[in-house]
Design an enzyme around this catalytic site. Structure first.
Site, PDB file in Angstrom:
ATOM      1  N   ASP A 205      -1.369  -7.500  -0.341  1.00  0.00           N
ATOM      2  CA  ASP A 205      -1.076  -6.366  -1.225  1.00  0.00           C
ATOM      3  C   ASP A 205      -1.243  -6.678  -2.708  1.00  0.00           C
ATOM      4  O   ASP A 205      -0.741  -5.934  -3.552  1.00  0.00           O
ATOM      5  CB  ASP A 205       0.351  -5.867  -0.967  1.00  0.00           C
ATOM      6  CG  ASP A 205       1.404  -6.915  -1.312  1.00  0.00           C
ATOM      7  OD1 ASP A 205       1.068  -8.108  -1.403  1.00  0.00           O
ATOM      8  OD2 ASP A 205       2.580  -6.531  -1.481  1.00  0.00           O
ATOM      9  N   GLU A 206      -1.957  -7.724  -3.040  1.00  0.00           N
ATOM     10  CA  GLU A 206      -2.058  -8.105  -4.450  1.00  0.00           C
ATOM     11  C   GLU A 206      -3.370  -8.842  -4.700  1.00  0.00           C
ATOM     12  O   GLU A 206      -3.821  -9.623  -3.862  1.00  0.00           O
ATOM     13  CB  GLU A 206      -0.875  -9.005  -4.812  1.00  0.00           C
ATOM     14  CG  GLU A 206      -0.738  -9.311  -6.285  1.00  0.00           C
ATOM     15  CD  GLU A 206       0.552 -10.059  -6.582  1.00  0.00           C
ATOM     16  OE1 GLU A 206       0.905 -10.149  -7.764  1.00  0.00           O
ATOM     17  OE2 GLU A 206       1.203 -10.555  -5.639  1.00  0.00           O
TER      18      GLU A 206
END
Length: 389
Positions: free
Chosen positions: A93-94
C-alpha cells in the site's frame, strides 16, 4: 493508501462506512489494519487483537483477505506506473515515485499528485495520501502528515522549516533506544538535533547513526528511487485461535494458505519453483523449511502437497502450533515455462478447478468457492451447496 486493508473491505461492504473496522486474525493474532474510526479509540496496526477489542468493543472485526488486497495493490501500482516507470514499492500500500522525468508531459509535481489521487479514487474507489518533496524521507513524512485523503507539497526551499519543528522521533532510526541519549543532550525536535555539533552526536549514539541522523535533520537524503517490478516471494500465514495438535488440523491450515498463495501466483501469471513453510509453536519457537522442486508449480494442489510433505518431514511429536505459513519463491512467467506432460498428468484438471475458483472468488469474494475441507461447522451439510454454487 489510507487504511488500505480496511478500505478494501469497506469498499465491498458499503454498509460498514463510518463504522470502526478492524482487519485481523483471532484474539491471539494482531491487527493488520484499522479504519480511521477505529483508530480514534487507539487501535493501531500490529496491536494484539485482544487489546484492540478492549479499546473498541463495538468494532467490526473482519478476517484478512490477502488475495483481495494483493489484487487491489496491483491495480494501484499499475496506475502509478502509468505516471512513471520509476516506482519503488515499499509494501502493498505504499510506494515512492520519481516524477522528475514526467513533468514535461504531466505538469508540475503538484498536478501529478492530484492526477494520481483522482485516478485511484475514480478507478478503484479508494483514497490515498500523497507527499511531494525533493527527497524520499521528506516525501514520506509529508504523506503521513496529510492523512487521510490528503496532499502535502514541501518545496525544496521549505524543507528545513517543515522538518525542524517536528519531534526527533520522526527521523528514521530514532527508536526508544536512540531517543534516550538524545534526550540527555536536550534534543526534543529535529531542529535540536540539527544544531548539535556532529562530534557530540557521534559520542552519544555512535558515528554511523550520528552521521545518518544529522544528514536527515539537515534535509539531506541522497537515496534515489529504485524501480522494482518483481516480487521476490509470495507468502501467507495465519495465527490460529487455538493451538493445533493434530496433523489433520495443520494440513487444513496448509491447504487454506496454499489456496491463497496459489491464487496470487495465478493472478500474476507466474509459476514458482521454491516452496516453503513456517511453523511457530506455542512457546513462540519458529522453524522454516523450503524445497526447490523439479517442475514449476502454480496449482493449489501442488503447493499443498509440497507444503504438507515439508511439514511431515519435521517429524513432530505431539506439537502445539500457533502459526502456520506457506510461501512461494523463484518465479517465472507461466507463458515462458514449458511443461513436461506425463501419462499420469493431472495438472490440466487442477488448473481448470483453480481457474473456476479464482473467477468465483474474484467476483463473489474469498468464501464463494473453496475446498470442502475448509468448510467447518454449520456450513457443512445443508449449506454446503451454497458455497459450491
Amino acid at each position: 493508501m489510507d487504511a488500505f486493508y480496511a478500505s478494501v473491505e469497506i469498499r465491498r461492504r458499503p454498509e460498514l462506512r463510518g463504522k470502526p473496522v478492524i482487519v485481523g486474525g483471532s484474539t491471539r493474532g494482531v491487527v493488520a489494519a484499522a479504519s480511521y474510526e477505529a483508530r480514534r479509540f487507539g487501535v493501531r496496526s500490529a496491536m494484539p487483537m485482544g487489546q484492540a477489542l478492549r479499546l473498541c468493543r463495538h468494532a467490526v472485526v473482519l478476517p484478512p483477505d490477502r488475495a483481495a488486497y494483493g489484487q487491489a495493490s496491483a491495480q494501484v501500482m499499475a496506475i502509478l506506473r502509468e505516471v512513471t516507470p520509476l516506482v519503488e514499492p515499499l509494501s502493498l500500500d505504499e510506494a515512492f515515485l520519481d516524477v522528475s522525468g514526467a513533468q514535461r508531459l504531466l505538469g508540475r509535481p503538484l498536478v501529478i499528485a492530484q492526477t494520481i489521487r483522482a485516478r485511484v479514487s475514480e478507478s478503484l474507489g479508494l483514497t490515498c495520501s500523497v507527499g511531494v518533496a525533493s527527497t524520499k524521507f521528506v516525501a514520506k513524512l509529508a504523506s503521513a502528515r496529510c492523512k487521510p485523503d490528503g496532499l502535502l507539497v514541501v518545496p525544496a526551499a521549505d524543507t528545513l522549516p517543515f522538518l525542524h519543528p517536528l519531534p526527533v522521533t520522526v527521523l528514521w532510526g530514532v527508536g526508544e533506544r536512540t531517543a534516550q541519549p538524545l534526550r540527555r543532550l536536550g534534543v526534543r525536535t529535529v531542529g535540536d538535533l540539527a544544531g548539535i555539533p556532529l562530534d557530540t552526536l557521534r559520542r552519544a549514539v555512535g558515528a554511523a547513526v550520528a552521521d545518518h541522523l544529522h544528514a536527515l535533520a539537515s534535509g539531506r537524503d541522497p537515496r534515489e528511487v529504485e524501480a522494482q517490478d518483481v516480487e521476490k516471494s509470495i507468502s501467507a500465514d495465519h495465527t490460529t485461535a487455538v493451538d493445533l495438535t493434530s496433523e489433520d488440523d495443520v494440513a487444513r491450515e496448509l491447504l487454506r494458505l496454499s489456496v491463497e498463495v496459489g491464487q496470487r501466483l495465478r493472478e500474476r501469471a507466474w509459476v514458482a519453483r521454491t516452496i516453503g513453510i513456517k511453523i511457530r509453536f506455542a512457546d513462540f519457537r519458529t522453524v522454516t523449511r523450503v524445497r526447490t522442486v523439479a517442475d514449476w508449480v502454480d496449482s493449489t494442489a501442488a503447493l499443498h502437497e509440497i507444503a504438507l510433505d515439508l511439514y511431515r518431514g519435521l517429524d513432530l511429536d505431539r506439537p502445539r502450533i500457533r502459526l502456520v505459513g506457506v510461501k512461494a519463491e523463484q518465479f517465472r512467467d507461466v507463458a515462458d515455462t514449458p511443461r513436461q506432460l506425463t501419462l499420469d498428468e493431472v495438472d490440466p484438471v487442477a488448473t481448470g478447478v483453480d481457474g473456476v475458483a479464482d473467477a468465483a472468488q474474484a467476483r463473489y469474494g474469498a468464501a464463494a468457492l473453496r475446498p470442502a475441507t475448509l468448510i467447518q461447522g454449520p456450513e457443512r451439510g445443508s449449506n454446503a451447496h451454497r458455497h459450491a454454487g
